[in-house]
Structure formats: structure tokens, C-alpha cells
Design an enzyme around this catalytic site. Sequence first.
Site, PDB file in Angstrom:
ATOM      1  N   LYS A   1      42.104  37.062  36.745  1.00 34.14           N
ATOM      2  CA  LYS A   1      43.574  36.967  36.774  1.00 34.14           C
ATOM      3  C   LYS A   1      44.011  35.502  36.802  1.00 34.14           C
ATOM      4  CE  LYS A   1      43.828  39.296  40.672  1.00 34.14           C
ATOM      5  NZ  LYS A   1      42.391  39.567  40.934  1.00 34.14           N
TER       6      LYS A   1
ATOM      7  N   ARG B   1      49.931  44.204  45.792  1.00 30.96           N
ATOM      8  CA  ARG B   1      48.557  44.542  46.165  1.00 30.96           C
ATOM      9  C   ARG B   1      48.442  45.970  46.681  1.00 30.96           C
ATOM     10  NH1 ARG B   1      45.635  39.749  45.637  1.00 30.96           N
ATOM     11  NH2 ARG B   1      43.671  39.963  46.725  1.00 30.96           N
TER      12      ARG B   1
ATOM     13  N   ARG C   1      31.862  31.253  41.552  1.00 33.90           N
ATOM     14  CA  ARG C   1      33.129  30.526  41.348  1.00 33.90           C
ATOM     15  C   ARG C   1      33.180  29.226  42.153  1.00 33.90           C
ATOM     16  NH1 ARG C   1      38.426  33.768  42.239  1.00 33.90           N
ATOM     17  NH2 ARG C   1      37.424  34.238  44.226  1.00 33.90           N
TER      18      ARG C   1
ATOM     19  N   ARG D   1      35.267  29.108  47.722  1.00 33.99           N
ATOM     20  CA  ARG D   1      36.203  29.777  48.631  1.00 33.99           C
ATOM     21  C   ARG D   1      35.470  30.440  49.801  1.00 33.99           C
ATOM     22  NH1 ARG D   1      40.429  33.161  44.957  1.00 33.99           N
ATOM     23  NH2 ARG D   1      39.972  34.720  46.560  1.00 33.99           N
TER      24      ARG D   1
ATOM     25  N   ARG E   1      36.426  43.024  49.914  1.00 31.86           N
ATOM     26  CA  ARG E   1      37.590  42.836  49.022  1.00 31.86           C
ATOM     27  C   ARG E   1      37.591  43.883  47.913  1.00 31.86           C
ATOM     28  NH1 ARG E   1      36.413  37.053  47.370  1.00 31.86           N
ATOM     29  NH2 ARG E   1      38.118  37.284  45.889  1.00 31.86           N
TER      30      ARG E   1
HETATM   31  P1  AP5 Z   1      39.267  34.208  38.658  1.00 30.26           P
HETATM   32  O1  AP5 Z   1      40.170  33.949  37.507  1.00 30.26           O
HETATM   33  O2  AP5 Z   1      39.273  33.278  39.811  1.00 30.26           O
HETATM   34  O3  AP5 Z   1      39.454  35.737  39.133  1.00 30.26           O
HETATM   35  P2  AP5 Z   1      40.654  36.420  39.909  1.00 30.26           P
HETATM   36  O4  AP5 Z   1      40.912  37.725  39.257  1.00 30.26           O
HETATM   37  O5  AP5 Z   1      41.800  35.478  40.058  1.00 30.26           O
HETATM   38  O6  AP5 Z   1      39.917  36.701  41.300  1.00 30.26           O
HETATM   39  P3  AP5 Z   1      40.347  36.360  42.799  1.00 30.26           P
HETATM   40  O7  AP5 Z   1      39.090  36.361  43.620  1.00 30.26           O
HETATM   41  O8  AP5 Z   1      41.220  35.159  42.864  1.00 30.26           O
HETATM   42  O9  AP5 Z   1      41.164  37.619  43.144  1.00 30.26           O
HETATM   43  P4  AP5 Z   1      41.528  38.137  44.498  1.00 30.26           P
HETATM   44  O10 AP5 Z   1      42.506  39.155  44.118  1.00 30.26           O
HETATM   45  O11 AP5 Z   1      40.412  38.617  45.335  1.00 30.26           O
HETATM   46  O12 AP5 Z   1      42.013  36.838  45.316  1.00 30.26           O
HETATM   47  P5  AP5 Z   1      43.446  36.328  45.773  1.00 30.26           P
HETATM   48  O13 AP5 Z   1      43.391  34.856  45.774  1.00 30.26           O
HETATM   49  O14 AP5 Z   1      44.515  37.017  45.047  1.00 30.26           O
HETATM   50  O15 AP5 Z   1      37.770  34.293  38.084  1.00 30.26           O
HETATM   51  C1  AP5 Z   1      36.676  34.462  38.953  1.00 30.26           C
HETATM   52  C2  AP5 Z   1      35.479  33.639  38.455  1.00 30.26           C
HETATM   53  O16 AP5 Z   1      35.044  34.193  37.208  1.00 30.26           O
HETATM   54  C3  AP5 Z   1      35.776  32.157  38.181  1.00 30.26           C
HETATM   55  O17 AP5 Z   1      34.653  31.394  38.534  1.00 30.26           O
HETATM   56  C4  AP5 Z   1      36.000  32.088  36.658  1.00 30.26           C
HETATM   57  O18 AP5 Z   1      35.640  30.831  36.123  1.00 30.26           O
HETATM   58  C5  AP5 Z   1      35.058  33.208  36.179  1.00 30.26           C
HETATM   59  N1  AP5 Z   1      35.503  33.857  34.953  1.00 30.26           N
HETATM   60  C6  AP5 Z   1      36.766  34.242  34.631  1.00 30.26           C
HETATM   61  N2  AP5 Z   1      36.791  34.837  33.433  1.00 30.26           N
HETATM   62  C7  AP5 Z   1      35.499  34.861  32.999  1.00 30.26           C
HETATM   63  C8  AP5 Z   1      34.862  35.348  31.822  1.00 30.26           C
HETATM   64  N3  AP5 Z   1      35.561  35.946  30.838  1.00 30.26           N
HETATM   65  N4  AP5 Z   1      33.528  35.206  31.706  1.00 30.26           N
HETATM   66  C9  AP5 Z   1      32.804  34.611  32.678  1.00 30.26           C
HETATM   67  N5  AP5 Z   1      33.343  34.110  33.809  1.00 30.26           N
HETATM   68  C10 AP5 Z   1      34.678  34.239  33.963  1.00 30.26           C
HETATM   69  O19 AP5 Z   1      43.494  36.849  47.277  1.00 30.26           O
HETATM   70  C11 AP5 Z   1      42.669  36.324  48.296  1.00 30.26           C
HETATM   71  C12 AP5 Z   1      43.065  36.933  49.625  1.00 30.26           C
HETATM   72  O20 AP5 Z   1      44.419  36.546  49.960  1.00 30.26           O
HETATM   73  C13 AP5 Z   1      43.080  38.448  49.700  1.00 30.26           C
HETATM   74  O21 AP5 Z   1      41.790  38.977  49.990  1.00 30.26           O
HETATM   75  C14 AP5 Z   1      44.091  38.704  50.824  1.00 30.26           C
HETATM   76  O22 AP5 Z   1      43.517  38.486  52.083  1.00 30.26           O
HETATM   77  C15 AP5 Z   1      45.119  37.617  50.572  1.00 30.26           C
HETATM   78  N6  AP5 Z   1      46.200  38.049  49.678  1.00 30.26           N
HETATM   79  C16 AP5 Z   1      46.484  37.551  48.445  1.00 30.26           C
HETATM   80  N7  AP5 Z   1      47.526  38.198  47.893  1.00 30.26           N
HETATM   81  C17 AP5 Z   1      47.908  39.130  48.796  1.00 30.26           C
HETATM   82  C18 AP5 Z   1      48.905  40.130  48.806  1.00 30.26           C
HETATM   83  N8  AP5 Z   1      49.741  40.303  47.759  1.00 30.26           N
HETATM   84  N9  AP5 Z   1      49.017  40.926  49.895  1.00 30.26           N
HETATM   85  C19 AP5 Z   1      48.203  40.773  50.952  1.00 30.26           C
HETATM   86  N10 AP5 Z   1      47.211  39.859  51.011  1.00 30.26           N
HETATM   87  C20 AP5 Z   1      47.069  39.043  49.946  1.00 30.26           C
HETATM   88 MG    MG Z   2      42.712  34.464  41.683  1.00 28.55          MG
END
Ligand code: AP5
Ligand code: MG
Length: 215
Positions: free
Chosen positions: A13, A88, A127, A160, A171
Site C-alpha cells: 500500500k 481498518r 523491509r 520497523r 498483524r
Molecule cells: P509496503 O508498501 O511498506 O507495504 P504496506 O502495505 O504499506 O504494509 P504495512 O506494513 O505498512 O501495512 P500495515 O497495514 O501493517 O502498517 P501501517 O503502517 O498501516 O511494502 C512492504 C515491503 O514490501 C517493502 O519493503 C517494499 O519495498 C516491499 N514491496 C512492495 N511491493 C513489492 C513488490 N511488488 N515486490 C517485492 N517487494 C515489494 O500500521 C502499523 C500499525 O499502526 C498497525 O499495526 C496499528 O497498530 C497502527 N495503525 C495504523 N493505522 C491504523 C488504523 N487505521 N487504526 C488503528 N490502528 C492503526
Molecule cells: Mg504501509
Amino acid sequence: MRLVLLGAPGAGKGTQAKKLIEKYSIPQISTGDILRKAVADGTPLGKEAKAVMDKGELVPDKVVLGLVEERLKQDDCKNGYILDGFPRNTAQAEALDAILVSMGAPLSVALSVDVDKDDLMKRLTGRRTCRNCQQMYNIYFSMPKTEGVCDKCGGELYQRDDDKEETIKKRLEVYEAQTAPLIEYYSKKGILKSIQGIGSIDEIFEKVCSVLEGR
Ligand code: AP5
Ligand code: MG
């Protein structure tokens, strides 16, 4: 374009959102990035959020909704935005709908990026993120030119705290139980689009743009 990016942790994402910002000149609103910044700045919100994030659980809806509502009302969101990692759960999705009704500007599309669990694990454990500009790298798939240093801005790359195997498992469970039902939620509203998030980052971006532009 008012877009929600749906997908499991590691689906890409954030990676796709960064490319969409450049192409469509609209901001990315990542609740994860906002919360991580609060943690890094040591604010009261950051202190409260850190314990929850390190366990792989969701920060309380009230906290996240307040952040998003404030952000959506900023000037740079007038021509659209990319919501990444929000909503979420169903309560957040319903609250978002209510906010957008009051603003008179409903969502245009919810795009789900689907990736297998094994791939997600490798993407997350590999990552690395720039502390300065948030650009993402991966030690398995997309190494920076110099280890530990961002190609774009020279910032320091870090892993991270929630990208440990145990936390990733939690997660993914939270995603299945609470976030995956939003696919059905947006499907019922008639604004859901889906793509397979398999292939190179550029190949996936091409698919994302085709779907968004109705090609
Ligand atoms: P990346 O693009 O970083 O993936 P992502 O989908 O953004 O994954 P996240 O881990 O950021 O999602 P998340 O939902 O767990 O975390 P968030 O920060 O929202 O890609 C991942 C890796 O893959 C990278 O190394 C990239 O280079 C690689 N990659 C990408 N595309 C590729 C491809 N095609 N081929 C190969 N490699 C590739 O949330 C974190 C925490 O915050 C949550 O657990 C929660 O505690 C809190 N939080 C956030 N939002 C909320 C909410 N709305 N409500 C409540 N708590 C929340
Ligand atoms: Mg992300």
C-alpha cells in the site's frame, strides 16, 4: 480522486501510494506513518500508540478518527487523497463515510491489493524504511545502492519495530479478523476494485493505474 487502499500488512500500500502521489499530485494519508511520527516525536499520543503498535494491535478508533478527520480538512486534500491503512475496521469505515457525507465528497474508489501470506512475510521481514523521507526498500527485492542509506535523500534506513516475525503474525491475524471484511463493505457500496499485488513494483503500479483510469 478520493481513494482508499486496502490490503494486508506488506501488500505494498505504502509503496504504491508513493508512486500515486507523484503521478496524480494528491497526498497520501497513512495513519501508520502519522502514528510512527508521533512515536518518534515522543508526543503523548505516540507514547499511548507505541505499546499497541508493538503488539500488532489496532490503536483505538477514536484516536485514529480524530487524526484522519483533521487531515482530510486540510487544503491539499481538496483535489483528492490516498488513504493508506485507514479505515481498518467497519466502525472506522462507517465513521469515514459520515465525515465524507458532511464534507459533501464521498470516496471514489476502494482498491484492494491482494498478496499471498508467504510473500507478505518476506516483504515485511525484509523491509527497510528511510527515517527522513519514508521511502521503502527491501533487502530481498529492492536494495538501496548503499546499504543502510536512502537513495533519494541520503537518510538512514531502519527496520520497523513491528516487523518482527511474532508481531507480523499478529498483524496478519488482526487484518483477517477486522480489516478484510471491508472488502465486502466496499463491494456492497459498488466502489470496490481489486488487483493481484504480484510482480514487480512497476508492474503492479501499471495495474493500479489501469484500474483507476478504467482502462
Ligand atoms: P509496503 O508498501 O511498506 O507495504 P504496506 O502495505 O504499506 O504494509 P504495512 O506494513 O505498512 O501495512 P500495515 O497495514 O501493517 O502498517 P501501517 O503502517 O498501516 O511494502 C512492504 C515491503 O514490501 C517493502 O519493503 C517494499 O519495498 C516491499 N514491496 C512492495 N511491493 C513489492 C513488490 N511488488 N515486490 C517485492 N517487494 C515489494 O500500521 C502499523 C500499525 O499502526 C498497525 O499495526 C496499528 O497498530 C497502527 N495503525 C495504523 N493505522 C491504523 C488504523 N487505521 N487504526 C488503528 N490502528 C492503526
Ligand atoms: Mg504501509
